[in-house]
Design an enzyme around this catalytic site. Structure first.
Site, short mmCIF file in Angstrom:
data_model
loop_
_atom_site.label_atom_id
_atom_site.label_comp_id
_atom_site.label_asym_id
_atom_site.label_seq_id
_atom_site.Cartn_x
_atom_site.Cartn_y
_atom_site.Cartn_z
N GLY A 26 -76.12 39.35 -19.53
CA GLY A 26 -75.58 40.00 -20.72
C GLY A 26 -76.55 41.10 -21.11
N ARG A 27 -77.69 40.66 -21.65
CA ARG A 27 -78.70 41.59 -22.18
C ARG A 27 -79.10 42.69 -21.17
NH1 ARG A 27 -82.36 39.71 -26.08
NH2 ARG A 27 -81.94 37.63 -25.30
N CYS A 74 -79.70 41.54 -49.95
CA CYS A 74 -80.47 40.81 -50.96
C CYS A 74 -81.09 39.54 -50.39
CB CYS A 74 -79.57 40.50 -52.14
SG CYS A 74 -78.87 42.01 -52.77
N1 LLP Z 1 -74.49 32.74 -19.61
C1 LLP Z 1 -74.49 31.84 -20.61
C2 LLP Z 1 -73.84 30.55 -20.40
C3 LLP Z 1 -75.12 32.15 -21.83
O1 LLP Z 1 -75.13 31.24 -22.81
C4 LLP Z 1 -75.75 33.40 -22.00
C5 LLP Z 1 -76.44 33.75 -23.25
C6 LLP Z 1 -75.71 34.32 -20.93
C7 LLP Z 1 -75.08 33.95 -19.75
C8 LLP Z 1 -76.32 35.69 -21.01
O2 LLP Z 1 -77.67 35.65 -21.23
P1 LLP Z 1 -78.52 37.03 -21.15
O3 LLP Z 1 -78.38 37.58 -19.76
O4 LLP Z 1 -77.94 37.95 -22.15
O5 LLP Z 1 -79.90 36.63 -21.47
N2 LLP Z 1 -78.71 36.19 -29.43
C9 LLP Z 1 -79.89 36.02 -28.57
C10 LLP Z 1 -79.49 35.70 -27.15
C11 LLP Z 1 -78.58 34.50 -27.01
C12 LLP Z 1 -78.15 34.24 -25.60
C13 LLP Z 1 -77.07 33.21 -25.55
N3 LLP Z 1 -76.55 32.95 -24.24
C14 LLP Z 1 -80.75 37.26 -28.69
O6 LLP Z 1 -80.40 38.18 -29.40
O7 LLP Z 1 -81.82 37.31 -28.10
#
Ligand code: LLP
Length: 421
Positions: A287-288, A354
């Site tokens: 994702g990120r 706030c």
């Molecule tokens: N697959 C699953 C099953 C997941 O739960 C997640 C992310 C991903 C893939 C993708 O992960 P990435 O490649 O983006 O690291 N809100 C947090 C991040 C939460 C991630 C949740 N799951 C932040 O802003 O750092």
């Protein structure tokens, strides 16, 4: 490559001067570089070379529909965690047979929506969920494709809120229990095991956890094959980290920089060797890493005030637009859109909400700014807009996509009257 850079002290997104854009679009707004996220996708996809694989984009990072359509056109599948994300992925043109559905708490109607759509598989997070899927598929007279999400008890040494692969985390099924289920699942009439899944956490900045995941998943897959299961895929999750600290040098002229914490090729080199002989697809669910570096949050300084020996820079963006600093104490570099090379000083960069927890940066060196100046919060393309809220009845910000010299408003700022609908 992250296509934000300074030219003659002005920050550009690709070839678009951000200050000029902010004359047309009210702040705060999200700004995405299409070139950046498309290059990120291509780089990650190519890292897996000729090995049969699918990049299943984790929609939760950023579910802007235009961005999703771009990923769909590049061949992405999707990792979804709700019926909302499932519908968004389908609407963006991501084929159902490339969508995997994870999440510890799938409701019955969400499982039925997945069955109706004909998704590739459910990434199942508990025995209880497996039984419900079996039952719902039976009631519909069909067989559901499932993958077991294993919790391999691996620590990524990250923030506890985004670590998901330790046995005390709520995600997945313990390794030993997964092994037993590989046998027991034969007795379930309405589920077919097609894959194995694991996602150990987010913002991974070391290669070692990927090495470990590769080995554990390969061993588990061999066991599954030996028990007669036909595996369609092994899904190793996402998690690839990006660089938040000093993402961009602040000086009159700069060039675009690389933004990922690990090279996708190095990650693939950990995962592929153990999984190479399995003759099934490898799924990677970033994702990120696909979107974080492609986005910035543009905000305007409203007031500068002094209190308790501190200098507060009050801006028009807040935790409702970008909650990462408040929620995880996350660091996002904040840079002036017009770099004036004035003296820099420590300040607290805070929003109008706030809550004392409403800040974008604490104790941060920033060149001297005044009312009306624009700031860019870097590396905000992931978990920015998607985690935004209407708290304090604040509308969600606009999303603008740049490509080359052009820009378009992909999603206008939410109308204030919509905030309470
Ligand atoms: N697959 C699953 C099953 C997941 O739960 C997640 C992310 C991903 C893939 C993708 O992960 P990435 O490649 O983006 O690291 N809100 C947090 C991040 C939460 C991630 C949740 N799951 C932040 O802003 O750092």
């Amino acid at each position: 490559m992250m296509h934000f850079h300074y030219s003659h002290s002005h920050l550009l997104c690709e070839e678009v001067p951000i200050a000029a854009l902010a004359e047309q679009v009210a702040t705060p707004f999200y700004l995405y570089s299409r070139r950046t996220y498309r290059e990120n996708y291509a780089q990650i996809d190519q890292a897996f070379g000729a090995h049969p694989h699918r990049i299943c984009y984790a929609l939760k990072a950023n579910s802007n529909l235009d961005l999703l359509r771009d990923f769909a056109a590049m061949g992405a599948g999707a990792d979804v965690v709700s019926v909302g994300e499932l519908k968004l992925a389908l609407r963006a043109g991501i084929p159902a047979h490339t969508i995997v559905f994870a999440g510890v708490g799938k409701r019955d109607d969400e499982i039925i929506a997945g069955l109706q759509a004909g998704i590739r598989s459910f990434n199942v997070e508990s025995e209880a969920e497996l039984a419900v899927i079996d039952d719902l598929a039976r009631q519909r007279g069909e067989s559901a494709r499932v993958a077991l999400r294993v919790n391999p008890n691996i620590d990524i040494h990250g923030h506890p809120y985004i670590s998901t692969g330790r046995s005390a985390d709520k995600f997945g099924i313990e390794l030993q229990r997964t092994r037993e289920l590989l046998r027991e699942i034969h007795a379930m009439k309405n589920v077919k095991l097609v894959g194995l899944h694991s996602h150990i956490g987010s913002l991974i900045t070391e290669l070692a956890p990927y090495t470990e995941v590769g080995k554990i998943m390969a061993a588990l897959a061999q066991e599954a094959l030996a028990l007669g299961h036909e595996l369609d895929y092994v899904d190793v999750g996402g998690g690839l980290g990006v660089i938040y600290q000093n993402a961009l040098a602040v000086q009159a002229d700069t060039a675009p920089v690389e933004g990922l914490a690990l090279s996708p090729r190095a990650v693939a080199a950990q995962l592929l060797p153990p999984l190479a002989d399995l003759k099934c697809d490898l799924i990677f669910e970033p994702g990120r890493a696909l979107v974080a570096t492609s986005g910035v949050l543009i905000t305007r300084v409203l007031y500068v005030k002094h209190s308790g020996g501190k200098r507060f820079v009050v801006v028009d963006a807040s935790m409702t637009d970008l909650i990462r600093p408040s929620l995880y104490n996350a660091h996002h570099q904040i840079v002036p859109v017009h770099f004036k090379n004035t003296e820099s000083e420590k300040c607290e960069i805070v929003g109008p909400v706030c809550e004392s927890g409403d800040f974008l940066a604490k104790d941060r060196e920033l060149e001297r700014v005044q009312r009306g100046d624009l700031l860019a919060v870097m590396t905000a393309g992931a978990y920015g807009y998607s985690l935004s809220s209407n708290y304090n009845a604040r509308p969600r910000p606009a999303e603008v996509i740049v490509e080359g010299k052009d820009y378009r408003i992909s999603r206008p700022r939410q109308e204030v009257e919509r905030v309470w609908e």
